[in-house]
Motif scaffolding. Structure first.
Motif, PDB file in Angstrom:
ATOM      1  N   GLY A   1       0.800  -1.219   0.000  1.00 16.51           N
ATOM      2  CA  GLY A   1       0.000   0.000   0.000  1.00 16.51           C
ATOM      3  C   GLY A   1       0.831   1.267   0.000  1.00 16.51           C
ATOM      4  O   GLY A   1       0.279   2.380  -0.033  1.00 16.51           O
ATOM      5  N   CYS A   2       2.169   1.120   0.049  1.00 20.22           N
ATOM      6  CA  CYS A   2       3.033   2.297  -0.017  1.00 20.22           C
ATOM      7  C   CYS A   2       3.086   2.810  -1.459  1.00 20.22           C
ATOM      8  O   CYS A   2       2.775   2.087  -2.413  1.00 20.22           O
ATOM      9  CB  CYS A   2       4.434   1.942   0.484  1.00 20.22           C
ATOM     10  SG  CYS A   2       4.480   1.417   2.219  1.00 20.22           S
ATOM     11  N   SER A   3       3.513   4.024  -1.603  1.00 22.40           N
ATOM     12  CA  SER A   3       3.510   4.677  -2.914  1.00 22.40           C
ATOM     13  C   SER A   3       4.330   3.883  -3.918  1.00 22.40           C
ATOM     14  O   SER A   3       5.427   3.400  -3.619  1.00 22.40           O
ATOM     15  CB  SER A   3       4.075   6.104  -2.777  1.00 22.40           C
ATOM     16  OG  SER A   3       4.197   6.704  -4.043  1.00 22.40           O
ATOM     17  N   LEU A   4       3.753   3.738  -5.104  1.00 25.10           N
ATOM     18  CA  LEU A   4       4.451   3.079  -6.206  1.00 25.10           C
ATOM     19  C   LEU A   4       5.063   4.104  -7.160  1.00 25.10           C
ATOM     20  O   LEU A   4       6.078   3.813  -7.791  1.00 25.10           O
ATOM     21  CB  LEU A   4       3.487   2.167  -6.972  1.00 25.10           C
ATOM     22  CG  LEU A   4       2.979   0.934  -6.198  1.00 25.10           C
ATOM     23  CD1 LEU A   4       1.896   0.221  -6.999  1.00 25.10           C
ATOM     24  CD2 LEU A   4       4.127  -0.013  -5.904  1.00 25.10           C
ATOM     25  N   VAL A   5       4.458   5.276  -7.312  1.00 25.47           N
ATOM     26  CA  VAL A   5       4.993   6.354  -8.166  1.00 25.47           C
ATOM     27  C   VAL A   5       4.931   7.648  -7.362  1.00 25.47           C
ATOM     28  O   VAL A   5       3.844   8.201  -7.173  1.00 25.47           O
ATOM     29  CB  VAL A   5       4.209   6.508  -9.473  1.00 25.47           C
ATOM     30  CG1 VAL A   5       4.826   7.613 -10.334  1.00 25.47           C
ATOM     31  CG2 VAL A   5       4.164   5.190 -10.240  1.00 25.47           C
TER      32      VAL A   5
ATOM     33  N   CYS B   1       5.839   2.567   5.795  1.00 21.10           N
ATOM     34  CA  CYS B   1       6.318   3.084   4.511  1.00 21.10           C
ATOM     35  C   CYS B   1       7.481   4.042   4.764  1.00 21.10           C
ATOM     36  O   CYS B   1       7.438   4.867   5.698  1.00 21.10           O
ATOM     37  CB  CYS B   1       5.203   3.806   3.766  1.00 21.10           C
ATOM     38  SG  CYS B   1       3.813   2.717   3.330  1.00 21.10           S
ATOM     39  N   GLY B   2       8.504   3.902   3.950  1.00 22.08           N
ATOM     40  CA  GLY B   2       9.645   4.803   4.075  1.00 22.08           C
ATOM     41  C   GLY B   2       9.284   6.230   3.667  1.00 22.08           C
ATOM     42  O   GLY B   2       8.157   6.516   3.249  1.00 22.08           O
ATOM     43  N   PRO B   3      10.269   7.152   3.797  1.00 28.00           N
ATOM     44  CA  PRO B   3       9.997   8.546   3.449  1.00 28.00           C
ATOM     45  C   PRO B   3       9.868   8.721   1.937  1.00 28.00           C
ATOM     46  O   PRO B   3      10.420   7.964   1.143  1.00 28.00           O
ATOM     47  CB  PRO B   3      11.219   9.289   3.990  1.00 28.00           C
ATOM     48  CG  PRO B   3      12.307   8.261   3.979  1.00 28.00           C
ATOM     49  CD  PRO B   3      11.646   6.949   4.269  1.00 28.00           C
ATOM     50  N   CYS B   4       9.135   9.755   1.573  1.00 29.02           N
ATOM     51  CA  CYS B   4       9.031  10.091   0.158  1.00 29.02           C
ATOM     52  C   CYS B   4      10.386  10.591  -0.337  1.00 29.02           C
ATOM     53  O   CYS B   4      11.146  11.218   0.409  1.00 29.02           O
ATOM     54  CB  CYS B   4       7.981  11.187  -0.054  1.00 29.02           C
ATOM     55  SG  CYS B   4       6.291  10.667   0.358  1.00 29.02           S
ATOM     56  N   PRO B   5      10.729  10.314  -1.584  1.00 28.08           N
ATOM     57  CA  PRO B   5      12.029  10.760  -2.102  1.00 28.08           C
ATOM     58  C   PRO B   5      12.086  12.283  -2.218  1.00 28.08           C
ATOM     59  O   PRO B   5      11.072  12.979  -2.111  1.00 28.08           O
ATOM     60  CB  PRO B   5      12.124  10.068  -3.455  1.00 28.08           C
ATOM     61  CG  PRO B   5      10.697   9.816  -3.847  1.00 28.08           C
ATOM     62  CD  PRO B   5       9.957   9.563  -2.574  1.00 28.08           C
ATOM     63  N   SER B   6      13.295  12.753  -2.469  1.00 28.10           N
ATOM     64  CA  SER B   6      13.504  14.208  -2.599  1.00 28.10           C
ATOM     65  C   SER B   6      12.591  14.769  -3.661  1.00 28.10           C
ATOM     66  O   SER B   6      12.405  14.186  -4.749  1.00 28.10           O
ATOM     67  CB  SER B   6      14.963  14.498  -2.942  1.00 28.10           C
ATOM     68  OG  SER B   6      15.807  14.032  -1.902  1.00 28.10           O
ATOM     69  N   GLY B   7      12.031  15.946  -3.374  1.00 27.96           N
ATOM     70  CA  GLY B   7      11.128  16.595  -4.313  1.00 27.96           C
ATOM     71  C   GLY B   7       9.692  16.221  -4.096  1.00 27.96           C
ATOM     72  O   GLY B   7       8.804  16.792  -4.730  1.00 27.96           O
ATOM     73  N   TYR B   8       9.463  15.230  -3.234  1.00 28.36           N
ATOM     74  CA  TYR B   8       8.106  14.787  -2.952  1.00 28.36           C
ATOM     75  C   TYR B   8       7.809  15.019  -1.469  1.00 28.36           C
ATOM     76  O   TYR B   8       8.704  15.025  -0.618  1.00 28.36           O
ATOM     77  CB  TYR B   8       7.910  13.313  -3.284  1.00 28.36           C
ATOM     78  CG  TYR B   8       7.921  13.024  -4.765  1.00 28.36           C
ATOM     79  CD1 TYR B   8       6.731  12.969  -5.477  1.00 28.36           C
ATOM     80  CD2 TYR B   8       9.118  12.813  -5.429  1.00 28.36           C
ATOM     81  CE1 TYR B   8       6.736  12.709  -6.843  1.00 28.36           C
ATOM     82  CE2 TYR B   8       9.130  12.550  -6.789  1.00 28.36           C
ATOM     83  CZ  TYR B   8       7.935  12.492  -7.486  1.00 28.36           C
ATOM     84  OH  TYR B   8       7.950  12.254  -8.831  1.00 28.36           O
TER      85      TYR B   8
ATOM     86  N   GLY C   1       4.895  13.836   1.600  1.00 29.67           N
ATOM     87  CA  GLY C   1       3.776  12.976   1.946  1.00 29.67           C
ATOM     88  C   GLY C   1       4.168  12.002   3.037  1.00 29.67           C
ATOM     89  O   GLY C   1       5.238  12.093   3.651  1.00 29.67           O
ATOM     90  N   ASN C   2       3.268  11.036   3.315  1.00 30.56           N
ATOM     91  CA  ASN C   2       3.476  10.064   4.401  1.00 30.56           C
ATOM     92  C   ASN C   2       4.040   8.739   3.896  1.00 30.56           C
ATOM     93  O   ASN C   2       4.112   7.772   4.645  1.00 30.56           O
ATOM     94  CB  ASN C   2       2.171   9.815   5.137  1.00 30.56           C
ATOM     95  CG  ASN C   2       1.058   9.323   4.215  1.00 30.56           C
ATOM     96  OD1 ASN C   2       1.291   9.058   3.029  1.00 30.56           O
ATOM     97  ND2 ASN C   2      -0.145   9.243   4.753  1.00 30.56           N
ATOM     98  N   GLY C   3       4.423   8.641   2.704  1.00 32.73           N
ATOM     99  CA  GLY C   3       4.940   7.400   2.134  1.00 32.73           C
ATOM    100  C   GLY C   3       3.883   6.589   1.448  1.00 32.73           C
ATOM    101  O   GLY C   3       4.176   5.827   0.526  1.00 32.73           O
ATOM    102  N   VAL C   4       2.653   6.696   1.909  1.00 31.70           N
ATOM    103  CA  VAL C   4       1.545   6.035   1.216  1.00 31.70           C
ATOM    104  C   VAL C   4       1.194   6.841  -0.027  1.00 31.70           C
ATOM    105  O   VAL C   4       0.974   6.293  -1.115  1.00 31.70           O
ATOM    106  CB  VAL C   4       0.330   5.891   2.143  1.00 31.70           C
ATOM    107  CG1 VAL C   4      -0.856   5.271   1.390  1.00 31.70           C
ATOM    108  CG2 VAL C   4       0.684   5.052   3.351  1.00 31.70           C
ATOM    109  N   THR C   5       1.173   8.119   0.142  1.00 34.36           N
ATOM    110  CA  THR C   5       1.014   9.033  -1.002  1.00 34.36           C
ATOM    111  C   THR C   5       2.139  10.061  -0.953  1.00 34.36           C
ATOM    112  O   THR C   5       2.518  10.532   0.139  1.00 34.36           O
ATOM    113  CB  THR C   5      -0.347   9.743  -0.952  1.00 34.36           C
ATOM    114  OG1 THR C   5      -0.456  10.481   0.261  1.00 34.36           O
ATOM    115  CG2 THR C   5      -1.502   8.752  -1.068  1.00 34.36           C
ATOM    116  N   CYS C   6       2.704  10.371  -2.093  1.00 37.55           N
ATOM    117  CA  CYS C   6       3.784  11.354  -2.205  1.00 37.55           C
ATOM    118  C   CYS C   6       3.419  12.342  -3.311  1.00 37.55           C
ATOM    119  O   CYS C   6       3.155  11.936  -4.447  1.00 37.55           O
ATOM    120  CB  CYS C   6       5.117  10.679  -2.517  1.00 37.55           C
ATOM    121  SG  CYS C   6       5.714   9.591  -1.195  1.00 37.55           S
TER     122      CYS C   6
END
Length: 815
Positions: A343-347, A361-368, A370-375
């Motif tokens: 359920g963690c972000s795929l894109v 869920c890990g942290p969103c990558p740089s530039g994003y 969110g909570n890892g589920v959505t970025c």
């Protein structure tokens, strides 16, 4: 009734026994009609009475001898078919005898009167007269003697039984001048007047009191005073107090077991309670429910905690909490990350981290952001130039790491970081030959040059890879592997992280390296804790299988591994095929276990008592191999990969079997379950008579509703091919092989699937032949057990059975 094997008809006192033939029937004694014999006796008795009145003047001269003969014949006379002719002759003789008797009586009376007149006291008698008188007196004496004999003959017709002299039910048998009493078994004496002491006669025999009973004699019989546990006339029947009512009425939820009585008329039994039931006080019945939830601290899963629900006679466990799967008695962590990235972000893709009972869920990558589920994309360039060099242009690019760094004109480099852009060097002079390697920047220096190297490289020409491992960055015994502008740490089994700085979870986790070591407990010299449930998922390289190698194993021993155990599944979850359940000190499966896929699931459970040292297992991702050359043994077994679990897809396994020269090979199916197809064009098993793929085909199999019959080669070589396609798997096959001589004889080997049957050596009961190897596979329904009963055994003797022998082994094909 029967006595000593005789059939006895015995009436009650003053009662009769009657035999009546109905509608033309007969009552026979031997071959004679009893009614005819009785009527003949009655007729002859009447004729004898009539003969007594007949007179005659003839007196037989041999009267005494004839009377004796008649007496003997009458004593031996039996009511047979000759009775009528014998009595007819007797009638004639008695008529003459009684006539003579009457005449003699009359003449004797006359002679006595005459003598009284002739001889008077005091008178003198002449010698002549005296002699005549003496002759006459002798005749008189002779006549009296004959009369006495005739009187004895009259005893023949007397019935001495008419007065009923026999007592106590005795049977009177009329004799000449007497009778005999045939007494019942309980009486004795001339007239059956004496009681028989049966207690003394029958003591120690089957006719007396049994099982320790006391014999009490009585008039005309006896009785037995039984011990407490026996009853019956002779105390031969034992009390079964479990038959007094139904099993449920007597024991409730238990089984009634009869016990020996110790007091008369006091029933005695005990109840064996079913699981989940017990007794209350002195009540023998099993009517009290056992509260398993209070009596057993680990009735249901403790970690995670699952509620225990007591039920009549049993208990149940609630559902495993969210994030776990199982029956409540044991719960295994669900790897949420295995499906749709948890359920963690795929894109953009965010790392899913499985935890016990959940995931994060890990942290969103740089530039994003969110909570890892959505970025959500927020951009990079607005902050610190997006990490680009000051002489670089930062442009937003979500599809390329979030941004792009482009050095400005006159500068070269990747544009990232403090040294990402350097002023472009000259293209003339010493730098004209591009002496700098690996992207280094060339700068002219007089007639020479200098190179400004990119990170990770050094040397005059930037041609030397900098050894980042020289600083020993890997901790806790990890091994450093140098890279380009970086390094990789290969950690020991107890640590993980980029520098092996993090200790692995002590109980459970996900291991994703292609190879590694798992040690539990992680601290050497310690015992594993009580009451734990630990699950590890090992993921190797896709397309390979896992080879698990145990180097140390010590878990509490139990015959069924019901206390502490390690359970291994062929796949990523506990729902996959269970390879085995292990405990004790023996290395599982001899130390090595191969999976059929790149994943394995290990489940460790311990109860609340007794702990040991645990286990150490290493794993490696290896290329799957099946088939091979099978030589050096005249009998054995071939299984599909993963058996008794499902076989993998896309496999081609070839076995070439060779046995001793001069033998043939007998193949017998112990199990067969492949993907079914009318032409066996998907998954199939082929067996050939020879060692090559073009040898004569003995059979192709995929449909397995009935086990195929055994196959025999014509040479000591066999070829077995197992093929699977890209879809659908089943349990596969288990195939035995044995080298047999052509001289083995009939009845040698085969597959038996009936519920019962018999197996015998070749030629039995004649001697078996030399150099024979016969293999029988007995297969029954799953869950059933097989009992072998040897009715005969006559083999060559040897202390270690090295010559001729029978070997019985369990294949566990339905495990």
């Amino acid at each position: 009734m029967t006595q000593n094997g005789h059939l006895v008809f015995k009436s009650g006192v003053n009662h009769n026994i009657s035999f009546q033939a109905v509608s033309g029937g007969f009552i026979n004694v031997g071959n004679d009609d009893l009614s005819v014999i009785v009527q003949s006796v009655k007729d002859n008795r009447q004729r004898i009475e009539e003969l007594r009145t007949v007179s005659t003047t003839a007196t037989p001269s041999n009267l005494a001898s004839r009377l004796t003969e008649v007496e003997q014949r009458l004593n031996s006379l039996q009511p047979t078919g000759q009775v009528l002719s014998q009595l007819t002759d007797l009638t004639r003789r008695i008529t003459n005898i009684e006539s003579v008797q009457q005449a003699l009586n009359n003449r004797l009376n006359q002679m006595e009167q005459s003598l009284a007149c002739v001889i008077r006291p005091g008178e003198l008698i002449s010698s002549f007269i005296q002699s005549k008188v003496e002759v006459l007196l002798s005749k008189v004496l002779l006549s009296k003697d004959n009369i006495r004999r005739l009187e004895r003959f009259q005893l023949l017709t007397a019935d001495e039984c008419s007065s009923n002299p026999c007592r106590n039910g005795g049977t009177c048998i009329d004799r000449y001048n007497g009778f005999t009493c045939k007494c019942p078994n309980a009486w004795q004496g001339i007239t059956c007047e004496l009681d028989v002491n049966e207690c003394g006669i029958y003591a120690g025999t089957d006719l007396g009191c049994q099982n320790g009973a006391t014999c009490v004699n009585s008039q005309g019989g006896f009785r037995c005073r039984c011990t407490a546990d026996y009853h019956g006339v002779l105390c031969t029947e034992r009390h079964d107090d479990c038959t007094g009512a139904s099993n449920e009425q007597m024991c409730g939820h238990g089984t009634c077991v009869n016990r020996q009585r110790t007091q008369p008329n006091m029933p005695k039994y005990t109840c064996i309670c079913d699981d989940g039931w017990t007794k209350s006080g002195s009540d023998p019945s099993c009517t009290v429910d056992v509260d398993e939830c209070n009596e057993r601290s680990n009735a249901c899963s403790v970690d995670p905690q699952v509620p225990c629900i007591n039920l009549p006679g049993t208990f149940s466990c609630g559902q495993c909490p969210a994030g776990y799967v199982g029956n409540g008695f044991s719960c295994a962590d669900i790897n949420e990350c295995a499906n749709n990235n948890g359920g963690c972000s795929l894109v953009p893709r965010v790392d899913c981290i499985n935890t016990r009972g959940s995931r994060s869920c890990g942290p969103c990558p740089s530039g994003y952001q969110g909570n890892g589920v959505t970025c959500s994309w927020v951009g990079l360039c607005g902050t610190n130039n997006g990490g680009c060099h000051p002489m670089a242009v930062c442009s937003e690019n979500p599809g390329f790491g979030g941004r792009m760094c482009t050095c400005r004109q006159g500068y070269v480099g990747n544009g990232i970081g403090a040294s990402g852009c350097v002023q472009q060097g000259p293209t003339t002079g010493a730098c004209a030959s591009n002496p700098c390697r690996n992207g280094g920047l060339c700068q002219n220096s007089g007639t020479s040059f200098s190179c400004v190297c990119n990170p990770g490289f050094g040397g005059v020409r930037c041609d030397t890879n900098v050894n980042e491992c020289s600083s020993n960055p890997c901790q806790n015994g990890g091994t450093c592997v140098d890279g380009v502008n970086g390094y990789n740490c290969q950690c020991t089994g107890t640590f993980s992280g980029s520098n092996c700085q993090e200790q692995q979870q002590s109980c459970g986790g996900t291991l994703t390296e292609e190879s590694g070591t798992l040690i539990y407990p992680s601290s050497p010299g310690t015992s594993y804790p009580h009451g734990v449930n630990c699950a590890w998922e090992i993921r190797g390289a896709v397309g390979k299988i896992l080879m698990l190698t145990f180097t140390q194993f010590n878990i509490e021993q139990h015959s069924n591994c019901n206390f502490d155990y390690l359970q291994i599944h062929d796949g990523p979850t506990a729902s996959q095929h269970r390879i085995g359940k292990y405990c004790g000190t023996t290395l599982p499966n001899g130390g090595t276990i191969n999976t059929t896929t790149h994943e394995a699931y290990l489940w460790f459970h311990s109860d609340d008592s007794i702990a040991r040292d645990g286990f150490t297992v290493t794993w490696r991702s290896v290329i799957p191999v099946c088939g091979g050359e099978v030589t050096g043994n005249n009998h054995g077994m071939i299984n599909s990969p993963g058996y008794p679990g499902n076989y993998p897809n896309n496999r081609n396994c070839v076995w070439r079997i060779s046995v001793d020269p001069g033998n043939n090979i007998v193949f017998a199916f112990a199990f067969l379950n492949l993907e079914s197809h009318v032409n066996c064009s998907h998954d199939y098993l082929q067996i050939r008579d020879g060692s090559t793929d073009d040898s004569r085909l003995l059979g192709t199999y995929c449909n397995s509703s009935i086990l195929p019959a055994p196959l025999t080669t014509t040479s000591p070589h066999g070829y077995v091919l197992f093929h699977t396609d890209h879809s659908v798997t089943r349990k596969g096959f288990s195939l035995t092989y044995a080298g047999v001589s052509g001289q083995a004889g009939p009845q040698c080997g085969g597959t038996l699937t009936d519920a019962s049957g018999s197996v015998m050596s070749p030629n039995y009961p004649s001697p078996y032949n030399h150099d024979a190897t016969c293999v029988w596979v007995i297969s029954v329904h799953q869950g059933d057990q097989i009992t072998l009963t040897f009715a005969a055994m006559d083999l060559e003797h040897h202390n270690d059975c090295q010559y001729d022998y029978v070997l019985a082994d369990s294949l566990n094909i339905n495990d």
